[in-house]
Design a protein around this motif. Sequence first.
Motif, mmCIF file in Angstrom:
data_model
loop_
_atom_site.group_PDB
_atom_site.id
_atom_site.type_symbol
_atom_site.label_atom_id
_atom_site.label_comp_id
_atom_site.label_asym_id
_atom_site.label_seq_id
_atom_site.Cartn_x
_atom_site.Cartn_y
_atom_site.Cartn_z
ATOM 1 N N GLY A 6 3.089 15.526 -12.754
ATOM 2 C CA GLY A 6 1.956 16.057 -13.503
ATOM 3 C C GLY A 6 1.065 15.009 -14.129
ATOM 4 N N ASP A 7 1.300 13.724 -13.844
ATOM 5 C CA ASP A 7 0.487 12.648 -14.411
ATOM 6 C C ASP A 7 -0.611 12.300 -13.405
ATOM 7 O OD1 ASP A 7 -0.595 10.470 -15.655
ATOM 8 O OD2 ASP A 7 1.322 9.496 -16.113
ATOM 9 N N PHE A 8 -1.655 13.102 -13.373
ATOM 10 C CA PHE A 8 -2.678 12.968 -12.341
ATOM 11 C C PHE A 8 -3.584 11.759 -12.540
ATOM 12 C CE2 PHE A 8 -1.642 17.548 -12.370
ATOM 13 C CZ PHE A 8 -1.190 17.653 -11.063
ATOM 14 N N ASP A 9 -3.824 11.351 -13.777
ATOM 15 C CA ASP A 9 -4.691 10.191 -14.010
ATOM 16 C C ASP A 9 -4.052 8.914 -13.462
ATOM 17 O OD1 ASP A 9 -6.630 11.723 -15.224
ATOM 18 O OD2 ASP A 9 -5.880 11.376 -17.256
ATOM 19 N N GLU A 10 -2.774 8.690 -13.792
ATOM 20 C CA GLU A 10 -2.089 7.507 -13.271
ATOM 21 C C GLU A 10 -1.891 7.613 -11.764
ATOM 22 O OE1 GLU A 10 1.234 5.685 -15.089
ATOM 23 O OE2 GLU A 10 0.637 6.212 -17.123
ATOM 24 N N ALA A 11 -1.666 8.825 -11.278
ATOM 25 C CA ALA A 11 -1.531 9.024 -9.839
ATOM 26 C C ALA A 11 -2.812 8.614 -9.121
ATOM 27 C CB ALA A 11 -1.193 10.480 -9.529
ATOM 28 N N GLN A 12 -3.960 9.002 -9.679
ATOM 29 C CA GLN A 12 -5.248 8.637 -9.088
ATOM 30 C C GLN A 12 -5.399 7.123 -9.010
ATOM 31 O OE1 GLN A 12 -7.625 10.658 -7.886
ATOM 32 N NE2 GLN A 12 -9.210 9.120 -7.521
ATOM 33 N N GLU A 13 -5.011 6.420 -10.073
ATOM 34 C CA GLU A 13 -5.096 4.962 -10.069
ATOM 35 C C GLU A 13 -4.203 4.366 -8.990
ATOM 36 O OE1 GLU A 13 -4.338 3.359 -13.929
ATOM 37 O OE2 GLU A 13 -5.813 4.652 -14.927
ATOM 38 N N ALA A 14 -3.003 4.931 -8.834
ATOM 39 C CA ALA A 14 -2.076 4.427 -7.819
ATOM 40 C C ALA A 14 -2.637 4.645 -6.415
ATOM 41 C CB ALA A 14 -0.714 5.102 -7.967
ATOM 42 N N PHE A 15 -3.210 5.806 -6.170
ATOM 43 C CA PHE A 15 -3.792 6.076 -4.851
ATOM 44 C C PHE A 15 -4.951 5.113 -4.562
ATOM 45 C CE2 PHE A 15 -2.247 10.632 -5.533
ATOM 46 C CZ PHE A 15 -1.143 10.452 -4.712
ATOM 47 N N GLU A 16 -5.766 4.849 -5.569
ATOM 48 C CA GLU A 16 -6.886 3.930 -5.381
ATOM 49 C C GLU A 16 -6.396 2.523 -5.075
ATOM 50 O OE1 GLU A 16 -9.197 4.363 -8.905
ATOM 51 O OE2 GLU A 16 -10.040 6.312 -8.321
ATOM 52 N N ARG A 17 -5.300 2.104 -5.714
ATOM 53 C CA ARG A 17 -4.721 0.788 -5.416
ATOM 54 C C ARG A 17 -4.186 0.749 -3.991
ATOM 55 N NH1 ARG A 17 -3.331 -2.713 -9.624
ATOM 56 N NH2 ARG A 17 -2.754 -4.094 -7.883
ATOM 57 N N SER A 18 -3.635 1.864 -3.537
ATOM 58 C CA SER A 18 -3.134 1.945 -2.169
ATOM 59 C C SER A 18 -4.266 1.775 -1.163
ATOM 60 C CB SER A 18 -2.428 3.287 -1.940
ATOM 61 O OG SER A 18 -2.026 3.422 -0.591
ATOM 62 N N ALA A 45 0.814 -1.222 0.000
ATOM 63 C CA ALA A 45 0.000 0.000 0.000
ATOM 64 C C ALA A 45 0.842 1.264 0.000
ATOM 65 C CB ALA A 45 -0.944 -0.005 1.208
ATOM 66 N N GLN A 46 1.921 1.296 0.788
ATOM 67 C CA GLN A 46 2.745 2.508 0.845
ATOM 68 C C GLN A 46 3.518 2.740 -0.440
ATOM 69 O OE1 GLN A 46 4.081 1.796 5.219
ATOM 70 N NE2 GLN A 46 4.545 3.930 4.763
ATOM 71 N N ALA A 47 3.913 1.673 -1.119
ATOM 72 C CA ALA A 47 4.579 1.840 -2.406
ATOM 73 C C ALA A 47 3.608 2.402 -3.438
ATOM 74 C CB ALA A 47 5.163 0.508 -2.877
ATOM 75 N N TRP A 48 2.357 1.934 -3.412
ATOM 76 C CA TRP A 48 1.351 2.494 -4.315
ATOM 77 C C TRP A 48 1.132 3.985 -4.020
ATOM 78 C CZ3 TRP A 48 0.016 0.664 -8.714
ATOM 79 C CH2 TRP A 48 -0.106 -0.713 -8.947
ATOM 80 N N ALA A 49 1.064 4.328 -2.720
ATOM 81 C CA ALA A 49 0.873 5.731 -2.354
ATOM 82 C C ALA A 49 2.074 6.566 -2.777
ATOM 83 C CB ALA A 49 0.645 5.857 -0.851
ATOM 84 N N GLY A 50 3.288 6.037 -2.564
ATOM 85 C CA GLY A 50 4.490 6.745 -2.997
ATOM 86 C C GLY A 50 4.514 6.936 -4.497
ATOM 87 N N LEU A 51 4.085 5.905 -5.222
ATOM 88 C CA LEU A 51 4.014 6.019 -6.680
ATOM 89 C C LEU A 51 3.039 7.115 -7.080
ATOM 90 C CD1 LEU A 51 4.620 5.046 -9.543
ATOM 91 C CD2 LEU A 51 2.880 3.261 -9.233
ATOM 92 N N GLY A 52 1.897 7.179 -6.400
ATOM 93 C CA GLY A 52 0.928 8.236 -6.700
ATOM 94 C C GLY A 52 1.501 9.614 -6.473
ATOM 95 N N GLU A 53 2.234 9.794 -5.364
ATOM 96 C CA GLU A 53 2.827 11.096 -5.068
ATOM 97 C C GLU A 53 3.867 11.479 -6.120
ATOM 98 O OE1 GLU A 53 3.882 12.180 -1.070
ATOM 99 O OE2 GLU A 53 2.746 10.501 -0.269
ATOM 100 N N ALA A 54 4.698 10.508 -6.518
ATOM 101 C CA ALA A 54 5.728 10.791 -7.522
ATOM 102 C C ALA A 54 5.093 11.155 -8.864
ATOM 103 C CB ALA A 54 6.659 9.585 -7.672
ATOM 104 N N LEU A 55 4.060 10.409 -9.257
ATOM 105 C CA LEU A 55 3.390 10.691 -10.527
ATOM 106 C C LEU A 55 2.678 12.040 -10.503
ATOM 107 C CD1 LEU A 55 1.917 7.137 -11.250
ATOM 108 C CD2 LEU A 55 3.771 8.267 -12.508
ATOM 109 N N ALA A 56 2.071 12.364 -9.355
ATOM 110 C CA ALA A 56 1.401 13.671 -9.238
ATOM 111 C C ALA A 56 2.410 14.802 -9.366
ATOM 112 C CB ALA A 56 0.661 13.762 -7.909
ATOM 113 N N ALA A 57 3.595 14.627 -8.745
ATOM 114 C CA ALA A 57 4.631 15.655 -8.846
ATOM 115 C C ALA A 57 5.121 15.806 -10.282
ATOM 116 C CB ALA A 57 5.803 15.302 -7.935
#
Length: 345
Positions: free
Chosen positions: A190-202, A176-188
């Motif tokens: 600017g890839d918000f769609d993939e970031a959203q998917e990563a957060f949901e997986r987390s 879960a924390q790796a998914w959340a970290g991935l979401g944060e990195a992707l959001a930074a």
Amino acid sequence: MGLPIFLAGRVALANGEGPHEPVRIVVSCGGRAIPQVYTNSKGRFNFQPECRPLLALADASISGYWPYPVIPQGLTTRNGTANLMGCVLYAELSGHWSTRVRLGRVTAPRPNDVGLIVLQPLRGSTGRSVSRTTLAAPPKAKRAYRNGITALRKTQSFGKAAKSFKRAVEIHPEHAQAWAGLGEALAALGDFDEAQEAFERSIEADPNLLQPYDAMMPIAFDQRDWEQLDTLAAKYLKLAPGSSRVRFYSSVAALNLDDLSRTEFIIKQMEELGETDEWPMSHVIMAIVHERRADFEAAADYYEKYIKISVDAEISRMARRTIYDWGHLQVIEPRPVTLAQPAAL
């Protein structure tokens, strides 16, 4: 060429230990929170702030930015000083409350030491800042996760961090924390769609982990997605009811969804808990609630509360003008108020 402004300090837990996870440092100017940098492995930080000082209070020679995602240019000054009055620095770690440092005049080029920032666990929290899925991950997944954390801490290389976090979830899809970290990195990035998917997986992997909710709320706020912000804040507060920051997010969402009764309820709750001065814009929110109800006397009272704190020069000027105009139009009893004079050309 301007001289760079640097801020430095250290973050520690309430028990005196350094944080075991990277902690995000945030600067809020006039109520707008701007993520800046992560702490290193010892809890220290040293960065050139990316924020906009209050133009009415700051030196005319200052330049700055409102970045999201991060823009690699920070605050500079040509005369050696900058006025960050109205800006507050604090740390963000899921499930914790941070002491806050009110900034003022800062100098260049030596780092301005803001001192120690202390993180305390939120009262009544059942949410987790460390996921059990992290502890259960196989060694290779843990190593990839640590590499992602190192990239965030040491180099601010979001692309490298994203690659490491992706490797971690490929090995252990329940991390879960790796998914959340991935979401944060992707959001930074600017890839918000993939970031959203990563957060949901987390969240799917560990619904009680606070990290993905913490990361998603500023994005929803920035994108003016008030329904999502409202939903995220409600879920977070069930896990961590002691979060004044998320309570404030909830009030903003409710106001923009035109739910005035709930907005008032949230701010009244913040008043009872002594949280409104920590979030000065809460006074403005209540003023807007009463204004929409045509209760202009009560609205003026809340604008005056904000003016006393005088966090943002532009908002204070707007509040003063509003009180003055209402008095002139006789919708309220005239009140003594000083209007800002126009700057000399």
